[in-house]
Design a protein around this motif. Sequence first.
Motif, PDB file in Angstrom:
ATOM      1  N   PRO A 210      29.049  37.687  49.437  1.00 37.30           N
ATOM      2  CA  PRO A 210      30.331  38.077  50.032  1.00 37.30           C
ATOM      3  C   PRO A 210      31.493  37.161  49.685  1.00 37.30           C
ATOM      4  O   PRO A 210      32.609  37.625  49.439  1.00 37.30           O
ATOM      5  CB  PRO A 210      30.027  38.044  51.535  1.00 37.30           C
ATOM      6  CG  PRO A 210      28.571  38.345  51.642  1.00 37.30           C
ATOM      7  CD  PRO A 210      27.957  37.690  50.433  1.00 37.30           C
ATOM      8  N   TYR A 211      31.245  35.833  49.649  1.00 31.65           N
ATOM      9  CA  TYR A 211      32.365  34.923  49.412  1.00 31.65           C
ATOM     10  C   TYR A 211      32.976  35.109  48.022  1.00 31.65           C
ATOM     11  O   TYR A 211      34.169  34.886  47.818  1.00 31.65           O
ATOM     12  CB  TYR A 211      31.941  33.464  49.637  1.00 31.65           C
ATOM     13  CG  TYR A 211      31.061  32.840  48.585  1.00 31.65           C
ATOM     14  CD1 TYR A 211      31.612  32.112  47.523  1.00 31.65           C
ATOM     15  CD2 TYR A 211      29.671  32.910  48.664  1.00 31.65           C
ATOM     16  CE1 TYR A 211      30.807  31.502  46.582  1.00 31.65           C
ATOM     17  CE2 TYR A 211      28.865  32.303  47.723  1.00 31.65           C
ATOM     18  CZ  TYR A 211      29.429  31.595  46.680  1.00 31.65           C
ATOM     19  OH  TYR A 211      28.628  30.995  45.741  1.00 31.65           O
ATOM     20  N   LEU A 212      32.154  35.570  47.067  1.00 32.46           N
ATOM     21  CA  LEU A 212      32.663  35.774  45.714  1.00 32.46           C
ATOM     22  C   LEU A 212      33.602  36.976  45.645  1.00 32.46           C
ATOM     23  O   LEU A 212      34.497  37.010  44.791  1.00 32.46           O
ATOM     24  CB  LEU A 212      31.502  35.952  44.735  1.00 32.46           C
ATOM     25  CG  LEU A 212      30.577  34.743  44.574  1.00 32.46           C
ATOM     26  CD1 LEU A 212      29.433  35.074  43.625  1.00 32.46           C
ATOM     27  CD2 LEU A 212      31.344  33.527  44.075  1.00 32.46           C
ATOM     28  N   PHE A 213      33.420  37.962  46.532  1.00 30.91           N
ATOM     29  CA  PHE A 213      34.308  39.128  46.547  1.00 30.91           C
ATOM     30  C   PHE A 213      35.732  38.688  46.889  1.00 30.91           C
ATOM     31  O   PHE A 213      36.701  39.049  46.205  1.00 30.91           O
ATOM     32  CB  PHE A 213      33.854  40.162  47.582  1.00 30.91           C
ATOM     33  CG  PHE A 213      32.411  40.565  47.523  1.00 30.91           C
ATOM     34  CD1 PHE A 213      31.629  40.309  46.407  1.00 30.91           C
ATOM     35  CD2 PHE A 213      31.822  41.218  48.597  1.00 30.91           C
ATOM     36  CE1 PHE A 213      30.293  40.687  46.360  1.00 30.91           C
ATOM     37  CE2 PHE A 213      30.497  41.604  48.572  1.00 30.91           C
ATOM     38  CZ  PHE A 213      29.720  41.326  47.452  1.00 30.91           C
ATOM     39  N   PHE A 214      35.850  37.911  47.972  1.00 28.97           N
ATOM     40  CA  PHE A 214      37.162  37.443  48.422  1.00 28.97           C
ATOM     41  C   PHE A 214      37.769  36.465  47.423  1.00 28.97           C
ATOM     42  O   PHE A 214      38.962  36.503  47.143  1.00 28.97           O
ATOM     43  CB  PHE A 214      37.034  36.774  49.798  1.00 28.97           C
ATOM     44  CG  PHE A 214      36.793  37.736  50.926  1.00 28.97           C
ATOM     45  CD1 PHE A 214      37.840  38.185  51.708  1.00 28.97           C
ATOM     46  CD2 PHE A 214      35.516  38.206  51.210  1.00 28.97           C
ATOM     47  CE1 PHE A 214      37.626  39.078  52.752  1.00 28.97           C
ATOM     48  CE2 PHE A 214      35.284  39.097  52.247  1.00 28.97           C
ATOM     49  CZ  PHE A 214      36.343  39.536  53.019  1.00 28.97           C
ATOM     50  N   TRP A 215      36.917  35.595  46.891  1.00 26.56           N
ATOM     51  CA  TRP A 215      37.397  34.570  45.964  1.00 26.56           C
ATOM     52  C   TRP A 215      37.918  35.198  44.675  1.00 26.56           C
ATOM     53  O   TRP A 215      38.988  34.822  44.191  1.00 26.56           O
ATOM     54  CB  TRP A 215      36.267  33.595  45.648  1.00 26.56           C
ATOM     55  CG  TRP A 215      36.635  32.551  44.648  1.00 26.56           C
ATOM     56  CD1 TRP A 215      36.339  32.542  43.315  1.00 26.56           C
ATOM     57  CD2 TRP A 215      37.387  31.356  44.883  1.00 26.56           C
ATOM     58  NE1 TRP A 215      36.845  31.422  42.708  1.00 26.56           N
ATOM     59  CE2 TRP A 215      37.500  30.675  43.646  1.00 26.56           C
ATOM     60  CE3 TRP A 215      37.970  30.801  46.011  1.00 26.56           C
ATOM     61  CZ2 TRP A 215      38.171  29.460  43.520  1.00 26.56           C
ATOM     62  CZ3 TRP A 215      38.641  29.589  45.895  1.00 26.56           C
ATOM     63  CH2 TRP A 215      38.735  28.944  44.667  1.00 26.56           C
ATOM     64  N   GLN A 216      37.183  36.150  44.121  1.00 30.25           N
ATOM     65  CA  GLN A 216      37.574  36.770  42.856  1.00 30.25           C
ATOM     66  C   GLN A 216      38.956  37.407  42.966  1.00 30.25           C
ATOM     67  O   GLN A 216      39.839  37.176  42.127  1.00 30.25           O
ATOM     68  CB  GLN A 216      36.553  37.826  42.442  1.00 30.25           C
ATOM     69  CG  GLN A 216      36.824  38.466  41.084  1.00 30.25           C
ATOM     70  CD  GLN A 216      36.373  37.600  39.936  1.00 30.25           C
ATOM     71  OE1 GLN A 216      35.206  37.240  39.851  1.00 30.25           O
ATOM     72  NE2 GLN A 216      37.281  37.249  39.050  1.00 30.25           N
ATOM     73  N   ALA A 217      39.158  38.222  44.005  1.00 31.86           N
ATOM     74  CA  ALA A 217      40.445  38.892  44.186  1.00 31.86           C
ATOM     75  C   ALA A 217      41.567  37.877  44.400  1.00 31.86           C
ATOM     76  O   ALA A 217      42.656  38.005  43.827  1.00 31.86           O
ATOM     77  CB  ALA A 217      40.372  39.861  45.366  1.00 31.86           C
ATOM     78  N   ALA A 218      41.292  36.850  45.223  1.00 39.66           N
ATOM     79  CA  ALA A 218      42.313  35.839  45.521  1.00 39.66           C
ATOM     80  C   ALA A 218      42.712  35.069  44.267  1.00 39.66           C
ATOM     81  O   ALA A 218      43.898  34.768  44.055  1.00 39.66           O
ATOM     82  CB  ALA A 218      41.802  34.876  46.592  1.00 39.66           C
ATOM     83  N   GLN A 219      41.749  34.752  43.414  1.00 38.98           N
ATOM     84  CA  GLN A 219      42.062  33.975  42.219  1.00 38.98           C
ATOM     85  C   GLN A 219      42.819  34.790  41.165  1.00 38.98           C
ATOM     86  O   GLN A 219      43.606  34.252  40.390  1.00 38.98           O
ATOM     87  CB  GLN A 219      40.779  33.392  41.616  1.00 38.98           C
ATOM     88  CG  GLN A 219      40.193  32.279  42.451  1.00 38.98           C
ATOM     89  CD  GLN A 219      41.207  31.199  42.793  1.00 38.98           C
ATOM     90  OE1 GLN A 219      41.681  30.485  41.923  1.00 38.98           O
ATOM     91  NE2 GLN A 219      41.550  31.079  44.066  1.00 38.98           N
ATOM     92  N   GLU A 220      42.577  36.092  41.132  1.00 35.80           N
ATOM     93  CA  GLU A 220      43.370  36.940  40.236  1.00 35.80           C
ATOM     94  C   GLU A 220      44.837  36.935  40.679  1.00 35.80           C
ATOM     95  O   GLU A 220      45.753  36.903  39.843  1.00 35.80           O
ATOM     96  CB  GLU A 220      42.831  38.380  40.233  1.00 35.80           C
ATOM     97  CG  GLU A 220      41.406  38.538  39.729  1.00 35.80           C
ATOM     98  CD  GLU A 220      41.215  38.156  38.269  1.00 35.80           C
ATOM     99  OE1 GLU A 220      42.222  38.011  37.543  1.00 35.80           O
ATOM    100  OE2 GLU A 220      40.049  37.998  37.855  1.00 35.80           O
ATOM    101  N   VAL A 221      45.048  36.949  42.006  1.00 35.92           N
ATOM    102  CA  VAL A 221      46.411  36.864  42.531  1.00 35.92           C
ATOM    103  C   VAL A 221      47.031  35.509  42.199  1.00 35.92           C
ATOM    104  O   VAL A 221      48.204  35.419  41.826  1.00 35.92           O
ATOM    105  CB  VAL A 221      46.415  37.100  44.065  1.00 35.92           C
ATOM    106  CG1 VAL A 221      47.823  36.897  44.645  1.00 35.92           C
ATOM    107  CG2 VAL A 221      45.913  38.500  44.393  1.00 35.92           C
ATOM    108  N   GLU A 222      46.224  34.440  42.335  1.00 36.95           N
ATOM    109  CA  GLU A 222      46.722  33.092  42.013  1.00 36.95           C
ATOM    110  C   GLU A 222      47.148  32.979  40.547  1.00 36.95           C
ATOM    111  O   GLU A 222      48.125  32.305  40.229  1.00 36.95           O
ATOM    112  CB  GLU A 222      45.636  32.045  42.320  1.00 36.95           C
ATOM    113  CG  GLU A 222      45.321  31.863  43.785  1.00 36.95           C
ATOM    114  CD  GLU A 222      46.390  31.099  44.532  1.00 36.95           C
ATOM    115  OE1 GLU A 222      47.584  31.251  44.223  1.00 36.95           O
ATOM    116  OE2 GLU A 222      46.019  30.354  45.446  1.00 36.95           O
ATOM    117  N   GLU A 223      46.392  33.621  39.666  1.00 41.66           N
ATOM    118  CA  GLU A 223      46.749  33.603  38.252  1.00 41.66           C
ATOM    119  C   GLU A 223      48.144  34.189  38.041  1.00 41.66           C
ATOM    120  O   GLU A 223      48.940  33.679  37.253  1.00 41.66           O
ATOM    121  CB  GLU A 223      45.721  34.418  37.440  1.00 41.66           C
ATOM    122  CG  GLU A 223      44.355  33.778  37.331  1.00 41.66           C
ATOM    123  CD  GLU A 223      44.320  32.663  36.301  1.00 41.66           C
ATOM    124  OE1 GLU A 223      44.676  32.893  35.138  1.00 41.66           O
ATOM    125  OE2 GLU A 223      43.935  31.549  36.690  1.00 41.66           O
TER     126      GLU A 223
END
Length: 428
Positions: A210-223
């Motif tokens: 589950p934590y990778l789901f939130f992290w992946q989306a958040a990091q794409e936004v950070e990029e």
Amino acid sequence: MDMFKNGLWRQKEQSAFRQFFSDLGPGLITGAADDDPSGISTYSVAGALFGYLPLWTALFSFPLMSAVQLMCARLGIVTGLGLAGVIRRRYSRWVLWGACALLIVANVINIAADLGGMAEATMMVTGAPVALSVPIYGVVMVALLMWSSYRAIARVFKWLTLVLIAYVITAFVAHADWRLALGFTLHPRMEMSRAFFSVLVAILGTTISPYLFFWQAAQEVEEERAMGRNLARRRGATAAELAACRTDVLSGMFASNIIMYFIILTTAATLHAHGQTSIATAHQAAEALRPLAGNGAYWLFTLGLIGTGMLAVPVLAGSCAYAIAEAFAWHGSLNRRPKRAKRFYLVLAVAMALGIVLNYAGLNAIKLLFTTAVINGVLAPPLILIVLLLTSDRTVMGEAVNSRFLGFLGWVTFVVMVAAALGLFIAS
């Protein structure tokens, strides 16, 4: 003329090679974080307990984990928001806070397990008490995140994760039975027992976490934030951006599963082959590397566990902070200094503190690492369902909704995760 053509071909090949690596970013880091101490422990337990039998899960889980992570990445790129931010805008508050609650419960236990695993491995080579090492690792990571950045930490510690290649080398040094291994890889077999389903759920839970789901989306936004784009400019995505995202995610997941495969293979060829089918301590888990490194196996194991822990624990705490910040519509980011994102870093620090405290409950570190993976496997299905519904919704994704193939893989993943969890509870 031939020399000119050859030179031009080499330039194009080098350009394509550089472009390939320039496209790698959040997906590669996510893949590296996926092989965290919990993952290493789970794969080691699987190989020691069942030998070559679970090898097929590495091949089977690759398209499933890739599909979910790709959907999360596309969600972030297209909407310009993290997963919790999209849920907040699209669904009711009980769905939003239900998803956040699942994440926080799984992450805090995972943080505790990873810190405990790092501390036990450290004790193995230095003699430092676990009770002392756990808070030191936790405080150091929070301090680094506050005064440095996750990107800086990742640049340094991702090189330590290369130690995991030792499992690949050991598989050859230990003379694994490659014919038998290939047979179990290409011909999936299951054992109808509670122990096997525990391992299966744990493997799926530590690869599709589950934590990778939130992290992946958040990091794409950070990029995109790093490019100076506000929310209006972040919305939507070009075909080139989606293609680069696909390359990044697939590469990260492939690298993660290669390591997973060889950890299972190595422990099967060493521990299981010599009758050591139960792993209860870090010493026993490290023994898998002895054919390659002898007494240095403990150092290799410890460096690998510390490296993956330093990558994964900030991701675990950070994904909690991103989820809560997005749920409350706070401005928070690992790229902001603490003065500009106080509440974001407070959530991160509290998640870490809870993980530290949980280590003093007297739980066995290796067992907790494995149990964490099982918990992730049980909690993941409802979050996968939310991701599927969001990325199939044209009001959210526009023309970038899931393709039929991606949607099919997503639903297969959901069904498999539910079936594995149910199998755990009903198997005798």
